[in-house]
Motif scaffolding. Structure first.
Motif, PDB file in Angstrom:
ATOM      1  N   THR A 169       3.354  49.511  28.424  1.00 43.99           N
ATOM      2  CA  THR A 169       3.737  50.435  27.168  1.00 43.99           C
ATOM      3  C   THR A 169       2.297  50.819  26.816  1.00 43.99           C
ATOM      4  O   THR A 169       1.229  50.321  27.116  1.00 43.99           O
ATOM      5  CB  THR A 169       4.146  49.425  25.748  1.00 43.99           C
ATOM      6  OG1 THR A 169       3.357  48.367  25.907  1.00 43.99           O
ATOM      7  CG2 THR A 169       5.429  48.879  26.196  1.00 43.99           C
TER       8      THR A 169
ATOM      9  N   GLY B 131      -1.021  52.334  24.363  1.00 43.00           N
ATOM     10  CA  GLY B 131      -1.836  51.810  22.924  1.00 43.00           C
ATOM     11  C   GLY B 131      -2.669  50.692  23.393  1.00 43.00           C
ATOM     12  O   GLY B 131      -2.872  50.202  24.563  1.00 43.00           O
ATOM     13  N   ASP B 132      -3.258  50.131  22.246  1.00 40.28           N
ATOM     14  CA  ASP B 132      -4.219  49.056  22.261  1.00 40.28           C
ATOM     15  C   ASP B 132      -3.505  47.591  22.638  1.00 40.28           C
ATOM     16  O   ASP B 132      -4.313  46.802  23.307  1.00 40.28           O
ATOM     17  CB  ASP B 132      -4.912  48.714  20.871  1.00 40.28           C
ATOM     18  CG  ASP B 132      -5.564  49.994  20.633  1.00 40.28           C
ATOM     19  OD1 ASP B 132      -6.364  50.787  21.674  1.00 40.28           O
ATOM     20  OD2 ASP B 132      -5.911  50.460  19.399  1.00 40.28           O
ATOM     21  N   GLN B 133      -2.407  47.468  22.408  1.00 38.56           N
ATOM     22  CA  GLN B 133      -1.733  45.940  22.592  1.00 38.56           C
ATOM     23  C   GLN B 133      -0.521  46.442  23.608  1.00 38.56           C
ATOM     24  O   GLN B 133       0.561  46.381  23.166  1.00 38.56           O
ATOM     25  CB  GLN B 133      -1.196  45.528  21.211  1.00 38.56           C
ATOM     26  CG  GLN B 133      -2.307  44.939  20.411  1.00 38.56           C
ATOM     27  CD  GLN B 133      -1.529  44.332  19.196  1.00 38.56           C
ATOM     28  OE1 GLN B 133      -0.447  44.368  18.862  1.00 38.56           O
ATOM     29  NE2 GLN B 133      -2.552  43.774  18.424  1.00 38.56           N
ATOM     30  N   GLN B 134      -1.066  46.883  24.863  1.00 43.65           N
ATOM     31  CA  GLN B 134      -0.036  47.097  25.915  1.00 43.65           C
ATOM     32  C   GLN B 134       1.086  45.942  26.232  1.00 43.65           C
ATOM     33  O   GLN B 134       0.623  44.554  26.134  1.00 43.65           O
ATOM     34  CB  GLN B 134      -0.779  47.559  27.083  1.00 43.65           C
ATOM     35  CG  GLN B 134      -1.435  48.757  26.809  1.00 43.65           C
ATOM     36  CD  GLN B 134      -1.778  49.480  28.176  1.00 43.65           C
ATOM     37  OE1 GLN B 134      -2.433  48.780  29.158  1.00 43.65           O
ATOM     38  NE2 GLN B 134      -2.293  50.740  28.206  1.00 43.65           N
ATOM     39  N   ARG B 135       2.130  46.215  26.602  1.00 42.32           N
ATOM     40  CA  ARG B 135       3.056  45.031  27.032  1.00 42.32           C
ATOM     41  C   ARG B 135       3.708  45.400  28.478  1.00 42.32           C
ATOM     42  O   ARG B 135       4.007  46.848  28.563  1.00 42.32           O
ATOM     43  CB  ARG B 135       4.233  45.028  26.062  1.00 42.32           C
ATOM     44  CG  ARG B 135       5.260  43.945  26.674  1.00 42.32           C
ATOM     45  CD  ARG B 135       6.462  43.653  25.633  1.00 42.32           C
ATOM     46  NE  ARG B 135       6.927  44.909  25.315  1.00 42.32           N
ATOM     47  CZ  ARG B 135       8.130  45.318  26.272  1.00 42.32           C
ATOM     48  NH1 ARG B 135       8.439  44.778  27.411  1.00 42.32           N
ATOM     49  NH2 ARG B 135       8.829  46.613  26.121  1.00 42.32           N
TER      50      ARG B 135
END
Length: 113
Positions: free
Chosen positions: A52, A54-58
């Motif tokens: 995903t 953004g800063d907090q990728q998953r």
């Protein structure tokens, strides 16, 4: 169904990325359940990840083992949400590709010279 082409070229220790033109799209829709990766380069694909943005990728998909030149593999997406994803590819010759993709439109990613 459209195909997305990621192009990686080794430039000494660095690598360049050329991405086929992809029009901006809205985040509505649902991505395909699986994505096919096709290694059309002359060297093995050592790692490939879809995450995903953004800063907090998953992490939603990852290549389990290196992919030989000329081979393809289907990767199942783990709990995909939205259409926009970050794709990272690393090759045996130290070339790499990083790109943002719309996986609602693209179900085949071709990695080329």
């Amino acid at each position: 169904m459209r195909d997305q082409h990621l192009v990686a070229k080794g430039l000494g220790a660095a690598a360049a990325l050329m991405l086929a033109i992809l029009p901006a799209t809205a985040q509505s829709g649902k991505p395909h359940a699986q994505i096919t990766i096709s290694n059309q380069r002359s060297v093995p694909l050592n790692s490939f990840e879809i995450a995903t943005p953004g800063d907090q990728q998953r992490l939603v998909a990852k290549l389990a083992k290196p992919l030989a030149p000329g081979k393809s593999v289907a990767l199942k997406l783990n709990k995909p949400q939205g259409c926009s994803y970050t794709v990272q590819a690393r090759f045996e010759d130290e070339a790499s590709s990083d790109a943002d993709m719309d996986l609602c439109k693209d179900r085949v990613i071709r990695l080329t010279e």
